[in-house]
Design a protein around this motif. Sequence first.
Motif, short mmCIF file in Angstrom:
data_model
loop_
_atom_site.label_atom_id
_atom_site.label_comp_id
_atom_site.label_asym_id
_atom_site.label_seq_id
_atom_site.Cartn_x
_atom_site.Cartn_y
_atom_site.Cartn_z
N ARG A 191 -47.51 8.93 -35.61
CA ARG A 191 -48.12 8.08 -34.57
C ARG A 191 -47.06 7.37 -33.75
O ARG A 191 -47.17 7.27 -32.52
CB ARG A 191 -49.05 7.06 -35.23
CG ARG A 191 -50.30 7.64 -35.88
CD ARG A 191 -51.27 8.14 -34.84
NE ARG A 191 -52.38 8.86 -35.45
CZ ARG A 191 -52.38 10.19 -35.63
NH1 ARG A 191 -51.37 10.92 -35.21
NH2 ARG A 191 -53.42 10.78 -36.17
N VAL A 192 -46.02 6.86 -34.41
CA VAL A 192 -44.96 6.14 -33.69
C VAL A 192 -44.24 7.09 -32.73
O VAL A 192 -43.90 6.71 -31.61
CB VAL A 192 -43.97 5.51 -34.69
CG1 VAL A 192 -42.73 5.00 -33.98
CG2 VAL A 192 -44.66 4.38 -35.46
N ALA B 37 -47.64 9.75 -41.89
CA ALA B 37 -48.67 9.67 -40.84
C ALA B 37 -48.29 8.60 -39.82
O ALA B 37 -48.45 8.79 -38.60
CB ALA B 37 -50.03 9.36 -41.47
N GLN B 38 -47.77 7.47 -40.30
CA GLN B 38 -47.36 6.41 -39.38
C GLN B 38 -46.25 6.90 -38.44
O GLN B 38 -46.26 6.63 -37.24
CB GLN B 38 -46.87 5.21 -40.19
CG GLN B 38 -46.49 4.00 -39.33
CD GLN B 38 -45.82 2.89 -40.14
OE1 GLN B 38 -45.29 3.14 -41.22
NE2 GLN B 38 -45.86 1.68 -39.62
N HIS C 244 -45.90 1.79 -27.95
CA HIS C 244 -47.21 1.18 -28.17
C HIS C 244 -47.03 -0.27 -28.62
O HIS C 244 -46.17 -0.55 -29.44
CB HIS C 244 -47.94 1.97 -29.26
CG HIS C 244 -49.41 1.68 -29.33
ND1 HIS C 244 -49.91 0.66 -30.10
CD2 HIS C 244 -50.48 2.25 -28.74
CE1 HIS C 244 -51.24 0.63 -29.98
NE2 HIS C 244 -51.60 1.59 -29.16
N GLU D 161 -45.56 9.63 -31.27
CA GLU D 161 -46.46 9.89 -30.14
C GLU D 161 -46.37 8.79 -29.08
O GLU D 161 -46.38 9.05 -27.89
CB GLU D 161 -47.91 9.94 -30.63
CG GLU D 161 -48.34 11.20 -31.32
CD GLU D 161 -49.69 11.03 -32.00
OE1 GLU D 161 -50.02 11.85 -32.85
OE2 GLU D 161 -50.41 10.04 -31.67
N LYS D 162 -46.33 7.56 -29.54
CA LYS D 162 -46.31 6.42 -28.61
C LYS D 162 -45.26 5.41 -29.05
O LYS D 162 -45.59 4.34 -29.60
CB LYS D 162 -47.70 5.75 -28.58
CG LYS D 162 -48.82 6.68 -28.11
CD LYS D 162 -50.11 5.92 -27.78
CE LYS D 162 -51.16 6.84 -27.20
NZ LYS D 162 -52.44 6.15 -26.92
N PRO D 163 -44.00 5.70 -28.77
CA PRO D 163 -42.92 4.81 -29.24
C PRO D 163 -43.05 3.40 -28.68
O PRO D 163 -42.57 2.45 -29.29
CB PRO D 163 -41.65 5.49 -28.73
CG PRO D 163 -42.04 6.86 -28.33
CD PRO D 163 -43.50 6.86 -28.01
N LEU E 233 -39.13 2.54 -41.14
CA LEU E 233 -40.51 2.35 -41.61
C LEU E 233 -40.53 2.18 -43.13
O LEU E 233 -41.33 1.42 -43.67
CB LEU E 233 -41.39 3.54 -41.19
CG LEU E 233 -41.53 3.76 -39.68
CD1 LEU E 233 -42.47 4.92 -39.39
CD2 LEU E 233 -42.04 2.50 -38.97
#
Lengths: 358, 358, 358
Positions: free
Chosen positions: A309-310, A305-306, A316, A312-314, A150
Amino acid sequence: MFLKNAWYCAGWGKDLSMAREELQTRRIAGEALLLYRDVDGKAVVLEDRCCHRQAALSCGKREQGGIRCMYHGWLFESGGKCIEIPGMEIIPDRARVRAFPVVERDGWIWVWMGDADKADPDLICFAVGPDDPDWLLNTGQMSIKSNYRLEIANLADLTHLAWTHDKTFGGTRAYADARIKYKLTKRGMNYEFWMRDAPAFNVFAHLFPEGMRFDFHFDVQMTLPCNFVMRFRSFTAGTVTEGESDGELLLDTYTCQAVTPRDEGSLDYYYSWGPHRDTQQPGITQSLMAWAHEAFLEDKQMLEAQYLRVKEKPDHPVVDYIHDAGPGKLLWLLDKLIDDERTEDAEASSSRQGTAFV
Amino acid sequence: MFLKNAWYCAGWGKDLSMAREELQTRRIAGEALLLYRDVDGKAVVLEDRCCHRQAALSCGKREQGGIRCMYHGWLFESGGKCIEIPGMEIIPDRARVRAFPVVERDGWIWVWMGDADKADPDLICFAVGPDDPDWLLNTGQMSIKSNYRLEIANLADLTHLAWTHDKTFGGTRAYADARIKYKLTKRGMNYEFWMRDAPAFNVFAHLFPEGMRFDFHFDVQMTLPCNFVMRFRSFTAGTVTEGESDGELLLDTYTCQAVTPRDEGSLDYYYSWGPHRDTQQPGITQSLMAWAHEAFLEDKQMLEAQYLRVKEKPDHPVVDYIHDAGPGKLLWLLDKLIDDERTEDAEASSSRQGTAFV
Amino acid sequence: MFLKNAWYCAGWGKDLSMAREELQTRRIAGEALLLYRDVDGKAVVLEDRCCHRQAALSCGKREQGGIRCMYHGWLFESGGKCIEIPGMEIIPDRARVRAFPVVERDGWIWVWMGDADKADPDLICFAVGPDDPDWLLNTGQMSIKSNYRLEIANLADLTHLAWTHDKTFGGTRAYADARIKYKLTKRGMNYEFWMRDAPAFNVFAHLFPEGMRFDFHFDVQMTLPCNFVMRFRSFTAGTVTEGESDGELLLDTYTCQAVTPRDEGSLDYYYSWGPHRDTQQPGITQSLMAWAHEAFLEDKQMLEAQYLRVKEKPDHPVVDYIHDAGPGKLLWLLDKLIDDERTEDAEASSSRQGTAFV
């Protein structure tokens, strides 16, 4: 997932003294490392793990001959070889800890995390160091709880300066209109672009007359995994719309940045910034570093923060757009290099099996 | 992995009062426990888990008749049997929480974590308690975030005193030259050794004339899982090179230590140390405990760092050496006892199946 | 495991302003959410995840047109549709973030976590809001590290008031003797009971003459997942033993409570309590809220400890008793609703597959 046969930055050489207590630890690409200078001042990187029973060598003690594990007193020289086992006269050949190739260059300590035989100093990226007489670079460091990919994507697309860095390097949306050519190299990517007739960045707008316009030039060299070297120049706004600005050069700077993954979820970020001696002004070196630090805290917040989120839902779905070209190419190359390395390892191990057969 | 049919130390009896609020909790071998004294002063250990819906009994209330779960008011007597369910006239036989056999001996509270039918007080290890009139023992406690097997290995090889305890019990490398006989017992291991004509330990060197020499005797009884009882004596350096020292006995001490695993990654360490009444001097009891505490903090740091490394690479190869004999034997015995216990359990359950068949 | 097609409480509307900085975050049923008011004051709930590369929209900025992701400047209107991508002229149709149906009612913000087409405001539970002119309700909030099913069970069996709330709503064991009828509804459960000729609750006993007796009436409506609305009335003790008390009505109150799971291991608990205007006295509204808060801290401690135990031994046997009837029925209904939802989803997706075939 990390590239193993690569140089990773382990920090600034100037921050590693020869003091006896100077046993620093690092985590690079998942490996726990011990970092110190030997009696000749050479930086040494050993796995921070005694070969006896995995005690941490960083709980040990520097001696003239090397580092002594303070659990049972085993002594290791800088190459990782055990040279004393209290109570034993013969030292088994297996008694060694892994030593990693180290090179100091441009003010940075570089560590090779892969096969020592393949460590090639020519693969170390170009950089301008804090000791360069022509450039007046200050340095900083930050730890970020995010995945290093990232951070790579962040550095490979500077249009985020308009948004993430609204309070610092923002002030115009023109970043998004830049049409940038990304050129892949063997182990990295270069790109450059102009922002012409642009307003001052918010962070230094107060230093110039209101409404003053500038030409900005960004010239970036990225090297995997993962360094970012940028020459950044500010001119008074000129009249040409292609090629070099015909405005007056106000500021010529280099920023050299190294991203070192600790593990999948955290990284160390080392950075420098400063002007060329010829465009120096009182206070400018200090200001650039203060602005960089403020801006990188903005990145840190966004990237952390990103990453949450990633995680949580790899899986997505993503939506691509034009400015993903840079991050996309560079991460593609990283994946390819990692794949190549694995294929090579697999072939090497199968050919070794062949040899054993004969 | 824990031995179940064994006595584990749950702390010092003197630290458990009969006060109504004295509901202590422990975690031993992975089990959440509630510890209190009943109306007769007898220490009680129950699983800290109401049989109704797993509310924590330690959130409950002591009453004359036992412990009341303060979620729905179920009352349990000290044997774990439910004796009141508000709203119900009949109490199902299944309404009971697991009670663990408890013995208080030598100042320690011992809990049997396995099959209650097999609880044999004769298996409790020998120890000298803080109430022994002949020995003046002070006590201490420490929590360590490490696996208990690493602590066992630590205690089964005292050569680490030269290194890990450099600032306390170190001062000589002669530990490593001790040739120690380890004698396995049915559920533990004994060993003893002399260090003759040795300098003072660093921690008390200031109390003696510079250059003074000593004979030290270490006599250790370890019992699985996992207690360490050592008689430690200091003499002025004598002339004999075998057997009992002919120097003057300066200090005769006992240290009794209990290692109780909470779970795979943490343990409670209970320890005492003190002189025999005959070799007592003003301040010596307090000093021994202060030194022990300082030294055990050195162990704690080493064992916690080692455990982090072991968790990172559980299958990392090891390199053995002469002083692994003690830890190796004792951990081999621990594995064997655990294996035996499992085989026994498997046979018992298969014979139960057999019975059901007939 | 959560019911998706259901309204979950996201907090009190009065706590969400239109200030530019008012970008609140929530986690509901495992989803990371962004909550704000649009220019019309309407509460908006979007997934807190940019569709581009999962940056957190809550790190973004409110604008007149919606919320701008401050990583690369994408702008989303309140329905989740992307309406600007800096650097792009055409916005792909896929560029949208998930928007969740929102309704504000009775002072609460309600979010539908499932299929938007099925969002039916009629499914929002009955409640009395803090703005109701007849009832003087104060509000509170608490975060609890437990599974929401344990909280549901807690609310579906008020006999725990005698024990868990010994210091607040306790004072009698008569709760356990209440014979309560639980009536399942389509998506919830109602129950009511009298406690007659009972002593004062401990928390307000000091306000009445010693020995004074009361009739208490509890009238509860629970709706899945998971709201608890109770009308609670206190009378001077009357003479009748069935039906409405013939004592004097001292206090008539409503408490409305919402339990919103963040994820399997934590929840937000929103609650209100207060008297009817007609039975109001100086200070009573404030007292009720103080008592509620104290009592709910008692629940919090119990539920968090219980959850730790349940996680340790998820398959530990339970022992049922009479007062499990309420929790048992309601959790059975919750399981059924979740199962039904899954079956429906499976059928819908299999019929979609059919369509694709033709």
